[in-house]
Scaffold this motif. Structure first.
Motif, short mmCIF file in Angstrom:
data_model
loop_
_atom_site.label_atom_id
_atom_site.label_comp_id
_atom_site.label_asym_id
_atom_site.label_seq_id
_atom_site.Cartn_x
_atom_site.Cartn_y
_atom_site.Cartn_z
N GLY A 1 -15.10 2.79 -2.91
CA GLY A 1 -14.00 3.31 -2.13
C GLY A 1 -12.79 2.40 -2.18
N GLU A 2 -12.40 1.87 -1.03
CA GLU A 2 -11.27 0.95 -0.96
C GLU A 2 -11.73 -0.46 -1.35
N VAL A 3 -10.97 -1.10 -2.22
CA VAL A 3 -11.22 -2.50 -2.57
C VAL A 3 -9.98 -3.29 -2.14
N TYR A 4 -10.20 -4.30 -1.32
CA TYR A 4 -9.09 -5.07 -0.77
C TYR A 4 -9.30 -6.56 -1.01
N PHE A 5 -8.32 -7.18 -1.65
CA PHE A 5 -8.34 -8.61 -1.93
C PHE A 5 -7.22 -9.28 -1.14
N PRO A 6 -7.49 -9.83 0.05
CA PRO A 6 -6.47 -10.59 0.77
C PRO A 6 -6.47 -12.05 0.33
N ALA A 7 -5.31 -12.55 -0.11
CA ALA A 7 -5.17 -13.94 -0.54
C ALA A 7 -6.25 -14.33 -1.54
N PRO A 8 -6.45 -13.56 -2.61
CA PRO A 8 -7.57 -13.84 -3.53
C PRO A 8 -7.41 -15.17 -4.27
N PRO B 1 -12.81 2.60 -8.17
CA PRO B 1 -12.51 2.62 -6.73
C PRO B 1 -11.43 3.65 -6.42
N ARG B 2 -11.33 4.03 -5.14
CA ARG B 2 -10.24 4.91 -4.71
C ARG B 2 -8.90 4.19 -4.90
N ARG B 3 -8.80 2.98 -4.35
CA ARG B 3 -7.60 2.17 -4.54
C ARG B 3 -8.00 0.70 -4.54
N VAL B 4 -7.26 -0.10 -5.28
CA VAL B 4 -7.42 -1.55 -5.28
C VAL B 4 -6.13 -2.15 -4.73
N THR B 5 -6.24 -3.01 -3.74
CA THR B 5 -5.07 -3.61 -3.10
C THR B 5 -5.20 -5.13 -3.13
N VAL B 6 -4.11 -5.79 -3.50
CA VAL B 6 -4.03 -7.25 -3.47
C VAL B 6 -2.86 -7.62 -2.57
N THR B 7 -3.11 -8.47 -1.58
CA THR B 7 -2.04 -8.94 -0.69
C THR B 7 -1.82 -10.42 -0.95
N ASP C 1 -3.88 3.66 -9.17
CA ASP C 1 -4.25 3.37 -7.79
C ASP C 1 -4.42 1.87 -7.57
N PHE C 2 -3.34 1.14 -7.85
CA PHE C 2 -3.31 -0.30 -7.64
C PHE C 2 -2.07 -0.64 -6.83
N ASP C 3 -2.24 -1.39 -5.74
CA ASP C 3 -1.13 -1.73 -4.86
C ASP C 3 -1.04 -3.25 -4.70
N LEU C 4 0.15 -3.77 -4.85
CA LEU C 4 0.44 -5.18 -4.62
C LEU C 4 1.30 -5.28 -3.37
N ILE C 5 0.83 -6.03 -2.38
CA ILE C 5 1.55 -6.16 -1.11
C ILE C 5 1.99 -7.61 -0.94
N SER C 6 3.24 -7.80 -0.59
CA SER C 6 3.77 -9.13 -0.34
C SER C 6 3.76 -9.40 1.16
N ALA C 7 3.07 -10.46 1.57
CA ALA C 7 3.04 -10.88 2.97
C ALA C 7 3.94 -12.11 3.10
#
Length: 431
Positions: free
Chosen positions: A263-270, A288-294, A338-344
């Motif tokens: 499903g959702e794959v989330y990598f915070p500060a990998p 996966p449904r979506r892969v997200t890296v923050t 379905d890949f998202d890059l998020i800037s924190a």
């Protein structure tokens, strides 16, 4: 050089002992009385105690009913159920509810592990289809929990480096708590040395653990009714999950990668080698449904990790390290896959330490975004984030100044949808 040595010395002192896990600040979606994920839980356990599942490839010793888990890898995958207490001393649900729905600068309550109850053991590299009766009973227990949950997905939490069994279990438990206890969570406990001075041990053991992680996911997909299997891999947990997902994304005789229902794959500060991470992403992307890296480009932990590992980290990437083909693939993936890059960035997130490595659960805006992604499978724009594009064409997302207003609108939409669904269900039941 002197400044770096002083920073390193401070980190070494801080890592000399494992600090207690304290309940994270309430996500922004809990700070508005009109929106409450606890209210969505028809089977809410109004107790300061909370359960999470766990699995570990750590070598165990001692009595089988209460083993101690070492910092070394074993040749078995051990699975069980952990019970934790939030606040200690049997605090009331009303007290915990207040702690969970109000912003507070006071010291947050601790999450204390009461018990780790072993349920099953399977050999690493053993049969995925026939793991044994104890393992099958364990998977049935997960199914029972899923049947009581509003969220039909199972989420695996993979901890970072310098993390003890108790700390990793507590981190998984507090995430489950702030889903409104609507989600079933399993903490994957890989053999961290639990000491910053032994970071090389963690790097080595994380990479070696990828096959065990992949085996666990395949068994969960094969023997539970989870709609999807989600993954949250924090910091050095990316060194376990990313190569593990690459293994899961590789077809083999008798194995279809789609069968694991990612499903959702989330990598915070990998904290994973950036170039290797991109290569592994290409191996499993599409399943996966979506892969997200923050990312936080000022993340102080990843600055030190880059010096230690001699390569930029996926949570603080250096695009110049990529070859032309990989760089172009990343641009295309950010725009149409379905890949998202998020800037924190601290400039976008009020009150955030600009060097933060823990922003994904420590900042109420970011933790709210995580919950909306994991629980409702919303894309970034649907979650209230703002689209941006770099000069090279890479699409990325940021938190806008009016994020809280956008978040209220998102939650209002969820409430309206839930009300409409309830009316439809009632109408159907009376026909």
């Amino acid at each position: 050089m002197i400044r770096f040595a002083l920073c390193l010395a401070c980190l070494l002192l801080l890592s000399a002992c494992q600090p207690p896990v304290r309940l994270m600040p309430a996500p922004a979606i809990f700070l508005n009385g009109e929106h409450n994920l606890f209210a969505a839980n028809a089977h809410l356990d109004r107790s300061s105690q909370i359960e999470v599942f766990y699995a570990t490839n750590r070598l165990a010793f001692g009595p089988s009913a209460a083993p101690a888990y070492t910092v070394f890898p074993g040749d078995e995958l051990r699975m069980g159920v952990a019970t934790l207490d939030i606040g200690g001393g049997g605090r009331s649900w009303d007290w915990l509810y207040e702690q969970s729905t109000q912003a507070s600068a006071e010291r947050r309550p601790q999450l204390l592990v009461n018990s780790m109850d072993p349920q099953a053991t399977v050999p690493l590299g053993g049969s995925v289809d026939a793991p044994g009766e104890a393992a099958l009973a364990y998977f049935r227990r997960i199914d029972e929990a899923l049947a009581q949950a509003a969220d039909p997905d199972l989420t695996i939490y993979v901890h970072g480096a310098n993390t003890s069994v108790g700390r990793a279990t507590a981190q998984a438990a507090q995430y489950r708590h702030f889903t409104g206890r609507n989600s079933v969570v399993l903490s994957f406990l890989w053999p961290s040395a639990e000491n910053f001075m032994r970071f090389s041990h963690d790097v080595s053991k994380a990479g070696e653990t990828a096959p065990a992680f992949a085996q666990l996911v395949r068994m969960l997909a094969r023997h539970t009714r989870a709609r999807h299997i989600n993954v949250i891999a924090y910091s050095s947990g990316a060194m376990v999950a990313s190569p593990g997902l690459a293994l899961l994304g590789t077809p083999a005789p008798g194995y279809d990668p789609a069968s694991v229902r990612l499903g959702e794959v989330y990598f915070p500060a990998p904290d994973a080698d950036f170039r290797r991470f991109v290569g592994e992403l290409q191996a499993y992307h599409g399943y996966p449904r979506r892969v997200t890296v923050t990312v936080n480009m000022r993340d102080s932990v990843l600055v030190l990790s880059r010096l230690h590992q001699r390569g930029s980290r996926a949570g603080r990437p250096d695009p110049s390290e990529l070859g032309p083909e990989d760089a172009q693939w990343m641009v295309e993936a950010s725009q149409r896959l379905d890949f998202d890059l998020i800037s924190a960035r601290a400039g976008d997130l009020p009150g955030m330490d600009r060097r933060s490595h823990v922003f994904w659960y420590d900042h109420p805006w970011v933790s709210s975004d995580v919950l909306l992604k994991m629980l409702f499978h919303f894309e970034p724009g649907q979650r209230g984030l703002q689209r941006n594009r770099s000069e090279a064409g890479l699409q990325y997302w940021t938190f806008p100044q009016d994020y809280e207003t956008r978040l209220d609108a998102v939650m209002d939409g969820l409430v309206r949808t839930a009300a409409a669904q309830a009316q439809q269900d009632e109408k159907t039941s009376t026909q």
